[in-house]
Design a protein around this motif. Structure first.
Motif, mmCIF file in Angstrom:
data_model
loop_
_atom_site.group_PDB
_atom_site.id
_atom_site.type_symbol
_atom_site.label_atom_id
_atom_site.label_comp_id
_atom_site.label_asym_id
_atom_site.label_seq_id
_atom_site.Cartn_x
_atom_site.Cartn_y
_atom_site.Cartn_z
ATOM 1 N N THR B 431 39.845 20.865 28.364
ATOM 2 C CA THR B 431 38.894 21.847 27.811
ATOM 3 C C THR B 431 38.603 21.866 26.399
ATOM 4 O O THR B 431 39.727 21.802 25.671
ATOM 5 C CB THR B 431 39.349 22.834 28.588
ATOM 6 N N MET B 445 38.857 25.370 20.094
ATOM 7 C CA MET B 445 40.423 25.392 20.939
ATOM 8 C C MET B 445 40.021 24.162 21.965
ATOM 9 O O MET B 445 39.454 24.065 22.476
ATOM 10 C CB MET B 445 40.595 26.792 21.520
ATOM 11 N N THR B 447 42.444 22.179 24.911
ATOM 12 C CA THR B 447 43.605 22.157 25.674
ATOM 13 C C THR B 447 43.478 20.807 26.493
ATOM 14 O O THR B 447 42.641 20.430 26.824
ATOM 15 C CB THR B 447 43.815 23.055 26.683
ATOM 16 N N MET B 449 45.693 19.243 29.744
ATOM 17 C CA MET B 449 46.857 19.568 30.948
ATOM 18 C C MET B 449 46.734 18.130 31.591
ATOM 19 O O MET B 449 45.860 17.655 32.099
ATOM 20 C CB MET B 449 46.555 20.402 31.803
ATOM 21 N N ASP B 470 51.189 18.260 27.630
ATOM 22 C CA ASP B 470 50.279 19.482 27.546
ATOM 23 C C ASP B 470 50.318 19.948 26.343
ATOM 24 O O ASP B 470 51.225 20.432 25.697
ATOM 25 C CB ASP B 470 50.717 20.236 28.795
ATOM 26 N N VAL B 472 47.990 22.268 23.237
ATOM 27 C CA VAL B 472 46.775 23.136 22.846
ATOM 28 C C VAL B 472 46.551 23.065 21.268
ATOM 29 O O VAL B 472 47.494 23.027 20.726
ATOM 30 C CB VAL B 472 47.136 24.715 23.403
#
Lengths: 758, 480
Positions: B431, B445, B447, B449, B470, B472
């Motif tokens: 994302t 930002m 992210t 995963m 994972d 951020v």
């Protein structure tokens, strides 16, 4: 506006929070920072079973070596591609050691000294540097192993045979094929390795085997092989020398050919000759073929070709090693053998008279020794061929038949079959004639089918078999050898020589220790040579009591000793053992001492069995009353009784003397009891007088006077005359006629002769 | 459990911010730079109306890895300073581009972790009418574009979970006829040059790959040989630069129709080096109880043929994309271990919904073929360590883009990609969101995963090596 922020919040939340499944701990092996690659080396796991595979191949249980060869190649290939030294092109030897120990072997470690041996072997295989193994050399070794496979496989099923472990008689027939395979293998090794350029020696091979044994720790098969290493080295030392000087390929090829031939020859001895019963002409022919080949091999051995001598030092070492391995169950010691073979060379082969020459001066077995030995072998072989021919026709012959056949045999044909050199022809012809003469003698020495020398009134009635004739041939050859050294050298032909008493004395002196070791001579016996000389002169069929032993006298006496002094006493001892007549006490020969009562009882009971070779003597003794038998026994034992003899005990030597004396008496009887009435008339006794005349003259104060009267006195009175008066009285008495003397009278005479001789 | 992970995420965000603070406090140069940026922000007289058309952008970013099991590097937080120069951020057809130099590049510095620094030149070309020379991205295949496979065009794989396409480098001849009854066009490409994928940086110290780059999967550290554990000693045999660079490529594309309206068809072909260099290796046990591992990258060729057909309705686009790769074998000597791939066929249906500020694309990819044959001495031991041709064999993908204007100069941009294996063996969710709170300021930002099953199917997924990556990342951006 609010909804916009809500949207933003939702979006962020959606984007940020994610799904719980992502954040939970899920540790895959790929993420482990300390993860390792396990290098699968299954392809070399076969190395673990390699010893078993080879063991099975050596036990003839594996059908092929191919899996092991493939495994070795794979291991080499794996090594080459998985291991790298400091230099990419080669491995230092210590790097090899490290790699092999750490990764491939683990359990069995290569020591520094084993590494040295491995690198030596590498030099032989592919050459190069002793401290390096290049990748190219690994390829060469792999190729070598590959190329070796068909040759190694050609020996499958023959490994037990090659390593002296074959017990299946069906596999012992095809030596030729094994020899050919071994030869091809050897040629391949020679052609494909650098051995001809290397300095690899037997000691290196021995060191390799020793280190390999340490490496394998518990290899029983290798340990058994190592046991033979010193012997193999000694044999190599004898036949190849300390440092074989092989420079060219052809020298290597010829030496290898010789070694293969020799190895096969030893195999043939081990499997076909060593335990042969030698009961058929075919077996004897096989033995002769083997001996012929062995002589050829010995004469063509590299060291003989080069130095014309098998060094005494090397031979001594060989004897030490043979004895060290305990291959022979014998009382003979290695020093004794070493000493006596040299004496035998000096006297039997070189023909130096007794008292001359020294064993210390013997440098070894020379080509000259070999030629003489081979000539003597040919002498024996010529007769043996004739004997084999006869017994190929039928298994037993009467003496007249034998005489006829032998006397009419073609000497030329025999000579051709012997295959001796032209220089030997005359000697061979003479020796053949010697044998014909021995066969033509009456009475002649003849063995019955029970393998005992028969002594009867008419030996021509005896049927003799192959074994008996072989013994005659053998003893004739022994006589020749002894007469070569201890005869009077009066004739170039050995059998025409005579042996003075001094010759026999020298013979006894030279081989005294040997004779005692084999139990032939009793150390308690005084002047055995003189005694034997007299016995040969007095009691053989053709003994004449003169100052010499002729070859035929010695021949007859030798056979008497073999029968009476060895075969018969052997039979008796077996029965003593079976009947529990033996005590735990042992004589100086290590033989058990018998209880005399038990022996006498057994002897009397089985006398016709024990004395089957002297049937008339057996008949006589069996008819005696108990008192008479006891008297006869005591008379006989007075001859053989040892000064150290204990009450109610009788030793093996004493029994041997007893049986021998019986044969002597019967020999006299068979010659002089002309009317064959089991008694000796005065005339017949007088007939025997010349045989003892010389002896009687030598001990009589009357010298050569009244010798016949003295002998008659001995026979009839059982003692020597106490003086001239008693002799004259006996002479007067004899004018009125003398009764016939029986065997008991002769027992007494022998007792007197014995005491007088001493 | 959910609360626990939410707290982990919160902790991650906190770490991002505190990391930025530590970075500023630790490094005077960075602090000065940051201060300068702030001053420029506060007193800048220039303001951009649209964050999507930046010319030069500077960013400060902090990335944190969230998984408690993360262990690819010892530290779990990283800071980045990047400057980008972009004339092509908004998609335009070739004929819409002005003649002259066009570029799309970004440089990034990771203070304290030099291995993470990079210069990503996605595009850099000179356009003169229908001719372009330089590095230029083209839409050769929808499959390649949608799933970022790096078939036609090389990838910037600084973060393997978030690959980005880079352009081919050479001469592009672009002929377009947009205004005919049936719009058509073709692109011809040829080049004597080849620039492979740009992967994550790595460091080798004393023969060992340093655990310094979270996006670099270091090979195993140890070798176990017949029970003996030895340390690996890696050495990369870097091929001669000329041998890599000077490899000819050619490609062509022809299309009919308009992508945004009605039917559209395009077909492409290429014969060129594979963008992902082949990796061969050989290992030798050394006398020092170590294993010398030689790694040799090698250029090898493949041919690509693809076809895309789609139809654009008012708000919906449906399409089908297919691609065939015929790949040659690398030419290693027998002692080298490497993987040889067979021909592969890829097919992907897709549908895209386009709304005013929002579009979503759903697609599916199936790969057939691409059988891996490992050749060489260590083939039995290498299946886990040699790269797969494709990151996965079949997967579903959903991509959502959202752009929302909050107030006059405040925008929210949101993009997310959800990729899931057809056997549910993996999921990758990335994302990216940015919030433009002033005309030339934004915060962003990102992210990512990832979850890959520890199973046979999961072992075939390239992302498995980054199962705990994972992360951020938060940053502040300024557009000059």
């Amino acid at each position: 506006m609010c909804s916009k922020y809500m949207t933003l919040a939702l979006a962020l939340t959606f984007g940020l929070t994610g799904c719980s499944r992502f954040l939970n701990g899920n540790h895959s092996a790929k993420e482990d920072p300390n993860r390792s690659v396990v290098i699968d080396t299954k392809e070399v796991d076969c190395l673990q079973s390699m010893p078993v595979t080879f063991q099975k191949f050596f036990d003839d249980e594996a059908p092929t070596l191919t899996p092991a060869v493939e495994c070795l190649k794979t291991a080499l290939h794996t090594f080459e591609r998985r291991f790298k030294g400091e230099n990419a092109k080669y491995y230092k030897s210590e790097e090899l050691q490290h790699f092999l120990n750490r990764y491939l072997l683990q359990k069995n470690q290569i020591s520094d000294s084993f590494l040295v041996e491995l690198m030596k072997l590498k030099l032989v295989l592919v050459g190069g540097d002793a401290d390096h193994l290049t990748r190219d050399e690994i390829e060469q070794i792999s190729q070598f192993i590959d190329d070796t496979e068909p040759f190694a496989n050609s020996l499958r099923g023959q490994m037990k045979l090659l390593f002296f472990r074959e017990t299946d008689s069906n596999r012992l027939n095809n030596f030729a094929a094994t020899k050919e395979n071994l030869l091809q293998f050897s040629k391949f090794i020679l052609g494909r390795t650098q051995v001809t350029q290397s300095r690899y020696e037997f000691v290196d091979l021995k060191d390799f085997a020793t280190e390999l044994d340490k490496f394998l720790v518990d290899s029983t098969s290798l340990k058994s092989l190592l046991r033979w290493m010193p012997l193999a080295e000694s044999i190599k030392l004898v036949f190849l020398g300390d440092h074989a000087k092989l420079y060219t390929k052809s020298e290597w090829a010829s030496t290898t050919q010789w070694m293969v031939d020799a190895y096969i020859d030893v195999l043939e001895f081990y499997y076909q000759i060593k335990d042969a019963k030698l009961r058929t002409p075919a077996e004897w022919n096989q033995l002769m073929s083997w001996v012929d080949r062995s002589f050829d091999l010995v004469e063509k051995s590299p060291i003989m070709q080069e130095r014309r001598v098998f060094a005494a030092d090397a031979l001594d070492r060989l004897i030490d090693d043979v004895w060290g391995l305990g291959l022979f169950q014998t009382n003979l010691t290695a020093p004794l053998i070493k000493d006596n073979y040299k004496k035998a060379l000096v006297h039997f082969v070189q023909g130096l008279p007794g008292g001359q020459g020294s064993a210390l001066a013997v440098d070894g077995i020379t080509d000259e020794h070999l030629r003489i030995l081979r000539k003597e072998y040919h002498v024996w072989k010529m007769t043996q061929i004739a004997i084999d021919d006869l017994y190929l026709k039928k298994s037993d012959w009467t003496i007249p038949e034998l005489r006829h056949e032998i006397q009419t045999m073609s000497v030329t044909d025999l000579l051709n079959r012997v295959g001796g050199s032209s220089l030997e022809q005359e000697e061979l012809q003479h020796s053949w004639q010697d044998f014909v003469n021995l066969i033509s003698l009456k009475p002649m020495v003849v063995y019955g089918t029970d393998f005992k020398m028969k002594t009867m009134y008419n030996n021509d009635l005896v049927r003799t078999n192959l074994a008996g004739m072989n013994m005659l041939n053998l003893t004739k050859s022994i006589v020749r050898l002894v007469f070569r050294g201890y005869g009077d050298h009066s004739s170039p032909f050995v059998f025409e020589n005579k042996m003075p008493e001094s010759g026999l004395v020298h013979f006894e002196e030279d081989f005294r220790d040997f004779g005692r070791a084999i139990g032939f001579l009793d150390p308690r016996q005084i002047k055995p040579a003189e005694r034997t000389f007299k016995e040969g002169n007095f009691f053989t069929y053709h003994g004449n009591g003169d100052q010499f032993l002729t070859s035929s006298e010695f021949y007859e006496h030798l056979n008497m000793l073999i029968t009476g002094g060895s075969l018969v006493v052997g039979n008796i001892f077996d029965d003593l053992q079976a009947q529990g007549c033996l005590t735990q006490d042992k004589d100086i020969f290590g033989k058990q001492i018998a209880v005399e009562d038990c022996f006498v009882k057994l002897f009397k009971k089985n006398i016709k069995v024990y004395l089957s070779h002297i049937p008339w003597m057996a008949q006589y003794l069996s008819q005696l009353s108990d008192d008479q038998f006891k008297q006869a026994y005591q008379l006989l034992m007075s001859v053989g009784r040892l000064p150290t003899s204990q009450p109610n005990r009788v030793e093996w030597v004493e029994i041997r003397t007893l049986t021998t004396v019986l044969q002597y008496v019967e020999s006299i009887y068979s010659v002089y009891d002309l009317d064959r009435d089991q008694m000796l008339s005065a005339k017949e006794v007088r007939g025997a007088t010349p045989r003892f005349a010389t002896f009687i003259s030598s001990i009589s104060p009357l010298k050569s006077h009244m010798v016949e009267d003295i002998f008659l006195y001995l026979v009839y009175e059982g003692k020597k005359p106490t003086g001239l008066t008693s002799l004259l009285a006996f002479k007067v008495k004899s004018m009125t006629g003398l009764p016939k003397a029986d065997r008991m009278n002769l027992f007494k005479v022998i007792g007197v002769l014995k005491s007088e001789a001493e | 459990m959910v609360n626990l992970r939410l707290s982990a995420l919160r902790a991650g965000l906190f770490e991002v911010l505190s990391g930025l603070r530590r970075l500023l406090m630790k490094d005077p140069f960075i602090a000065g730079l940051f201060l300068s940026v702030i001053l420029v922000v506060l007193f800048s007289s220039r303001a951009h109306a649209d964050i999507l058309e930046p010319r030069v952008q500077a960013s400060l970013t902090q990335a944190n890895f969230l998984s408690p099991d993360y262990n690819l590097t010892q530290k779990k937080e990283f800071q980045f300073i990047s400057v980008g120069f972009d004339t092509l951020s908004k998609f335009r057809a070739d004929h819409e581009l002005e003649n002259g130099l066009q570029t799309q590049m970004i440089g990034m510095v990771a203070p304290g972790t030099a291995v993470l620094s990079y210069l990503d030149v996605k595009q850099l070309f000179w356009k003169q009418n229908f001719l372009s020379i330089g590095r230029k991205k083209e839409s050769w295949s929808y499959i390649d574009n949608n799933f970022t496979l790096g078939m036609y065009q090389p990838l910037f794989q600084w973060d393997p979970l978030l690959p980005q396409q880079q352009g081919l480098t050479g001469v592009f001849l672009t002929v377009e006829s947009p205004d005919t009854v049936i719009p058509w066009g073709f692109v011809a490409f040829g080049s004597p040059l080849f620039i492979p994928d740009q992967g994550a940086g790595y460091q080798i110290r004393n023969g060992q790959f340093e655990r310094s780059n979270p996006y670099f999967q270091a090979p195993p550290k140890f070798f176990v040989i017949r029970g003996q554990t030895d340390t690996a000693d890696y050495n990369i045999q870097k091929p001669d630069t000329n041998d890599v660079i000077f490899n000819r490529s050619f490609a062509g594309k022809v299309y009919f129709g308009k992508e945004q309206e009605g039917p559209y068809f395009q077909a492409s072909f290429a014969n060129k080096p594979v963008n992902q260099l082949a990796l061969g290796f050989q290992g030798f046990v050394t006398p020092n109880n170590s294993v010398d591992v030689e790694i040799q990258p090698q250029v090898y060729y493949h041919s690509l043929a693809s076809a895309d057909a789609l139809y654009s309705f008012k708000d919906v686009v449906v399409g089908l994309s297919a691609l065939r790769e015929s790949i040659s074998s690398p030419t290693y000597d027998p002692q080298w271990t490497y993987v040889d791939y067979s021909r592969s066929d890829l097919i992907s249906p897709f549908v895209k919904v386009r709304l005013k500020n929002f579009n979503i694309a759903l697609s599916y990819l199936s790969v057939s073929g691409a059988t891996e044959t490992i050749k060489g001495d260590l083939s039995d031991q290498s299946s886990s360590y040699l790269p797969h041709r494709y990151p996965f064999q079949s997967a579903y993908q959903a991509v959502l883009n959202y752009r929302f204007r909050l107030v006059a100069s405040q925008y929210l941009n949101f993009s997310t990609r959800y990729l899931q294996g057809s056997q549910n063996e993996f999921t990758l969710w990335t994302t990216q969101a940015s919030y433009q709170f002033r005309s030339n300021w934004s915060v962003s930002m990102t992210t990512q995963m990832v979850a890959v099953q520890d199973s046979a199917a999961g072992n075939l997924i390239s992302y498995q090596a980054y199962n705990n990556n994972d992360a951020v990342a938060m940053g502040v951006n300024y557009v000059f």
